[in-house]
Design a protein around this motif. Structure first.
Motif, PDB file in Angstrom:
ATOM      1  N   PHE A  17     -14.462  56.140  -7.992  1.00  0.00           N
ATOM      2  CA  PHE A  17     -14.492  54.690  -7.863  1.00  0.00           C
ATOM      3  C   PHE A  17     -14.819  54.244  -6.437  1.00  0.00           C
ATOM      4  O   PHE A  17     -14.751  53.053  -6.123  1.00  0.00           O
ATOM      5  CB  PHE A  17     -13.180  54.084  -8.359  1.00  0.00           C
ATOM      6  N   HIS A  18     -15.182  55.213  -5.593  1.00  0.00           N
ATOM      7  CA  HIS A  18     -15.728  54.923  -4.269  1.00  0.00           C
ATOM      8  C   HIS A  18     -17.226  55.233  -4.239  1.00  0.00           C
ATOM      9  O   HIS A  18     -17.806  55.334  -3.158  1.00  0.00           O
ATOM     10  CB  HIS A  18     -15.012  55.738  -3.195  1.00  0.00           C
ATOM     11  N   CYS A  19     -17.833  55.372  -5.423  1.00  0.00           N
ATOM     12  CA  CYS A  19     -19.240  55.738  -5.518  1.00  0.00           C
ATOM     13  C   CYS A  19     -20.040  54.616  -6.182  1.00  0.00           C
ATOM     14  O   CYS A  19     -19.504  53.808  -6.941  1.00  0.00           O
ATOM     15  CB  CYS A  19     -19.405  57.042  -6.305  1.00  0.00           C
ATOM     16  N   ASP A  20     -21.352  54.601  -5.892  1.00  0.00           N
ATOM     17  CA  ASP A  20     -22.209  53.519  -6.375  1.00  0.00           C
ATOM     18  C   ASP A  20     -22.849  53.867  -7.724  1.00  0.00           C
ATOM     19  O   ASP A  20     -22.502  54.867  -8.359  1.00  0.00           O
ATOM     20  CB  ASP A  20     -23.260  53.168  -5.321  1.00  0.00           C
ATOM     21  N   LEU A  21     -23.800  53.053  -8.139  1.00  0.00           N
ATOM     22  CA  LEU A  21     -24.425  53.241  -9.451  1.00  0.00           C
ATOM     23  C   LEU A  21     -25.227  54.535  -9.535  1.00  0.00           C
ATOM     24  O   LEU A  21     -25.545  54.994 -10.642  1.00  0.00           O
ATOM     25  CB  LEU A  21     -25.329  52.050  -9.768  1.00  0.00           C
ATOM     26  N   ASN A  22     -25.573  55.135  -8.395  1.00  0.00           N
ATOM     27  CA  ASN A  22     -26.293  56.410  -8.378  1.00  0.00           C
ATOM     28  C   ASN A  22     -25.360  57.610  -8.248  1.00  0.00           C
ATOM     29  O   ASN A  22     -25.812  58.728  -8.028  1.00  0.00           O
ATOM     30  CB  ASN A  22     -27.295  56.420  -7.224  1.00  0.00           C
ATOM     31  N   ILE A  27     -21.620  54.223   1.510  1.00  0.00           N
ATOM     32  CA  ILE A  27     -21.684  54.517   2.937  1.00  0.00           C
ATOM     33  C   ILE A  27     -20.473  53.942   3.667  1.00  0.00           C
ATOM     34  O   ILE A  27     -19.984  54.526   4.635  1.00  0.00           O
ATOM     35  CB  ILE A  27     -22.990  53.980   3.539  1.00  0.00           C
ATOM     36  N   GLY A  28     -19.965  52.821   3.194  1.00  0.00           N
ATOM     37  CA  GLY A  28     -18.756  52.270   3.804  1.00  0.00           C
ATOM     38  C   GLY A  28     -17.578  53.222   3.684  1.00  0.00           C
ATOM     39  O   GLY A  28     -16.827  53.419   4.646  1.00  0.00           O
ATOM     40  N   HIS A 176      -8.694  42.580  14.176  1.00  0.00           N
ATOM     41  CA  HIS A 176     -10.019  41.959  14.147  1.00  0.00           C
ATOM     42  C   HIS A 176     -10.781  42.437  12.906  1.00  0.00           C
ATOM     43  O   HIS A 176     -10.276  43.258  12.145  1.00  0.00           O
ATOM     44  CB  HIS A 176     -10.791  42.254  15.443  1.00  0.00           C
ATOM     45  N   ILE A 177     -11.979  41.903  12.715  1.00  0.00           N
ATOM     46  CA  ILE A 177     -12.760  42.299  11.542  1.00  0.00           C
ATOM     47  C   ILE A 177     -13.061  43.793  11.635  1.00  0.00           C
ATOM     48  O   ILE A 177     -13.522  44.293  12.663  1.00  0.00           O
ATOM     49  CB  ILE A 177     -14.064  41.489  11.445  1.00  0.00           C
ATOM     50  N   ASN A 178     -12.772  44.488  10.567  1.00  0.00           N
ATOM     51  CA  ASN A 178     -12.893  45.942  10.520  1.00  0.00           C
ATOM     52  C   ASN A 178     -14.329  46.395  10.751  1.00  0.00           C
ATOM     53  O   ASN A 178     -15.278  45.809  10.226  1.00  0.00           O
ATOM     54  CB  ASN A 178     -12.394  46.422   9.156  1.00  0.00           C
ATOM     55  N   SER A 179     -14.488  47.480  11.528  1.00  0.00           N
ATOM     56  CA  SER A 179     -15.823  48.001  11.863  1.00  0.00           C
ATOM     57  C   SER A 179     -16.647  48.297  10.618  1.00  0.00           C
ATOM     58  O   SER A 179     -17.853  48.011  10.567  1.00  0.00           O
ATOM     59  CB  SER A 179     -15.680  49.281  12.689  1.00  0.00           C
ATOM     60  N   ILE A 180     -16.015  48.893   9.616  1.00  0.00           N
ATOM     61  CA  ILE A 180     -16.746  49.291   8.407  1.00  0.00           C
ATOM     62  C   ILE A 180     -17.076  48.085   7.535  1.00  0.00           C
ATOM     63  O   ILE A 180     -18.079  48.092   6.802  1.00  0.00           O
ATOM     64  CB  ILE A 180     -15.938  50.339   7.618  1.00  0.00           C
ATOM     65  N   LYS A 181     -16.280  47.028   7.597  1.00  0.00           N
ATOM     66  CA  LYS A 181     -16.571  45.837   6.795  1.00  0.00           C
ATOM     67  C   LYS A 181     -17.917  45.232   7.171  1.00  0.00           C
ATOM     68  O   LYS A 181     -18.632  44.713   6.313  1.00  0.00           O
ATOM     69  CB  LYS A 181     -15.458  44.801   6.964  1.00  0.00           C
ATOM     70  N   TYR A 182     -18.269  45.281   8.462  1.00  0.00           N
ATOM     71  CA  TYR A 182     -19.596  44.807   8.850  1.00  0.00           C
ATOM     72  C   TYR A 182     -20.679  45.599   8.105  1.00  0.00           C
ATOM     73  O   TYR A 182     -21.661  45.028   7.624  1.00  0.00           O
ATOM     74  CB  TYR A 182     -19.809  44.979  10.351  1.00  0.00           C
ATOM     75  N   ILE A 183     -20.503  46.924   8.049  1.00  0.00           N
ATOM     76  CA  ILE A 183     -21.477  47.778   7.371  1.00  0.00           C
ATOM     77  C   ILE A 183     -21.591  47.394   5.897  1.00  0.00           C
ATOM     78  O   ILE A 183     -22.690  47.260   5.343  1.00  0.00           O
ATOM     79  CB  ILE A 183     -21.101  49.254   7.523  1.00  0.00           C
ATOM     80  N   VAL A 186     -23.419  44.119   5.505  1.00  0.00           N
ATOM     81  CA  VAL A 186     -24.850  44.297   5.757  1.00  0.00           C
ATOM     82  C   VAL A 186     -25.542  44.913   4.545  1.00  0.00           C
ATOM     83  O   VAL A 186     -26.598  44.442   4.101  1.00  0.00           O
ATOM     84  CB  VAL A 186     -25.076  45.171   7.012  1.00  0.00           C
ATOM     85  N   LEU A 187     -24.962  45.951   3.974  1.00  0.00           N
ATOM     86  CA  LEU A 187     -25.600  46.632   2.841  1.00  0.00           C
ATOM     87  C   LEU A 187     -25.659  45.742   1.607  1.00  0.00           C
ATOM     88  O   LEU A 187     -26.514  45.943   0.739  1.00  0.00           O
ATOM     89  CB  LEU A 187     -24.861  47.935   2.539  1.00  0.00           C
ATOM     90  N   ASN A 188     -24.808  44.743   1.526  1.00  0.00           N
ATOM     91  CA  ASN A 188     -24.855  43.790   0.416  1.00  0.00           C
ATOM     92  C   ASN A 188     -26.054  42.844   0.497  1.00  0.00           C
ATOM     93  O   ASN A 188     -26.307  42.089  -0.452  1.00  0.00           O
ATOM     94  CB  ASN A 188     -23.573  42.959   0.373  1.00  0.00           C
ATOM     95  N   LEU A 189     -26.805  42.887   1.596  1.00  0.00           N
ATOM     96  CA  LEU A 189     -27.984  42.021   1.717  1.00  0.00           C
ATOM     97  C   LEU A 189     -29.123  42.484   0.821  1.00  0.00           C
ATOM     98  O   LEU A 189     -30.071  41.729   0.586  1.00  0.00           O
ATOM     99  CB  LEU A 189     -28.451  41.969   3.176  1.00  0.00           C
ATOM    100  N   TRP A 190     -29.047  43.724   0.322  1.00  0.00           N
ATOM    101  CA  TRP A 190     -30.024  44.227  -0.647  1.00  0.00           C
ATOM    102  C   TRP A 190     -29.342  44.331  -2.007  1.00  0.00           C
ATOM    103  O   TRP A 190     -28.147  44.661  -2.079  1.00  0.00           O
ATOM    104  CB  TRP A 190     -30.542  45.603  -0.222  1.00  0.00           C
ATOM    105  N   ASP A 191     -30.082  44.064  -3.074  1.00  0.00           N
ATOM    106  CA  ASP A 191     -29.450  44.036  -4.389  1.00  0.00           C
ATOM    107  C   ASP A 191     -29.453  45.413  -5.045  1.00  0.00           C
ATOM    108  O   ASP A 191     -29.995  46.397  -4.519  1.00  0.00           O
ATOM    109  CB  ASP A 191     -30.094  42.982  -5.297  1.00  0.00           C
TER     110      ASP A 191
END
Length: 255
Positions: A17-22, A27-28, A176-183, A186-191
């Motif tokens: 459940f930490h893995c994507d559709l592939n 990466i986060g 502060h905002i977590n370092s990995i949350k930025y990542i 960012v990756l959510n900018l692509w569908d």
């Protein structure tokens, strides 16, 4: 304190459940495993966050690059090796190697860390902690054959892709905002369709200022002229009535 090896080795699992559709580990989550390995390594050797917090200090991530040949798949076990290859007064560099149990290499990482005073939020002298103990664990010879993080160039034509609000789940132990949350943002900018066809080969991020819960984050993106499927980004933060300020820059290369 017993002298440990300079290189730490830590076992992890690509939980499904930490893995994507592939079936690839997000990466986060891989980034979180790298940061956890860094904390385990520094804590075991006497200069980790648990000790630093007692003297009002903490580590903050300044730069991170992850370069991958492959990505661990769901249920796959993997090992993160980590070590310090340089320690200076205000910054230290830490490397990572990601393999499976048979020695197959998934990829490498490089990072730069600063130590700050948790009360003033200003840089603190790393070499003053336990009489420069960190220097006893520097290994300059163990190879990490990827290019160091580079300067990310953003021109004035970068497109504003998205603006988001920050909330509880974005904030980490340092407040502060977590370092990995930025990542992740960012990756959510692509569908999803993009990720059906493309895999992340290299991700670089450089943090320039802190942001906090309640800040709005704006994401600006431009295509790089250096290589196909490479993108440069900057993230800014702002609150109502305040100036918009840059908080980090990223460079992403897709296969």
């Amino acid at each position: 304190m017993e002298k440990l090896s300079k290189i730490g080795r830590y076992n992890f699992l690509a939980e499904p459940f930490h893995c994507d559709l592939n079936n690839n580990l997000f990466i986060g989550h891989l980034g979180n495993h790298l940061l956890n390995a860094a904390d385990f390594h520094s804590s075991d050797r006497g200069y980790g966050m648990a000790y630093l917090n007692t003297i009002h200090r903490t580590w903050v991530l300044s730069r991170l690059v992850i370069e991958l040949n492959q990505i661990p798949k769901a249920y796959e076990k993997f090992i993160v090796e980590t070590w310090i290859d340089s320690a200076m007064r205000y910054f230290t560099s830490r490397n990572f190697k990601i393999t499976n149990n048979d020695g197959r290499i998934f990829g490498y990482g490089k990072s730069i860390w600063a130590m700050i005073d948790t009360e003033t939020r200003q840089p603190s002298d790393i070499l003053s902690v336990r009489e420069g103990l960190i220097n006893e664990y520097v290994d300059k010879d163990y190879p990490c054959p990827i290019v160091k993080p580079s300067r990310v160039k953003i021109d004035d034509n970068a497109e504003l892709v998205r603006t988001i609000e920050t909330h509880y789940n974005d904030v980490d132990i340092n407040g502060h905002i977590n370092s990995i949350k930025y990542i992740e943002h960012v990756l959510n900018l692509w569908d999803v369709d993009w990720y059906r066809e493309h895999q992340i080969k290299r991700f670089e991020i450089a943090y320039t200022s802190e942001s906090h819960q309640g800040d709005s984050l704006s994401f600006y993106r431009t295509s790089s002229t250096d290589e196909e499927n490479q993108y440069n980004l900057k993230i800014t933060r702002f609150k109502s009535g305040q100036e918009e300020l840059e908080t980090c820059r990223c460079k992403i290369l897709f296969s």
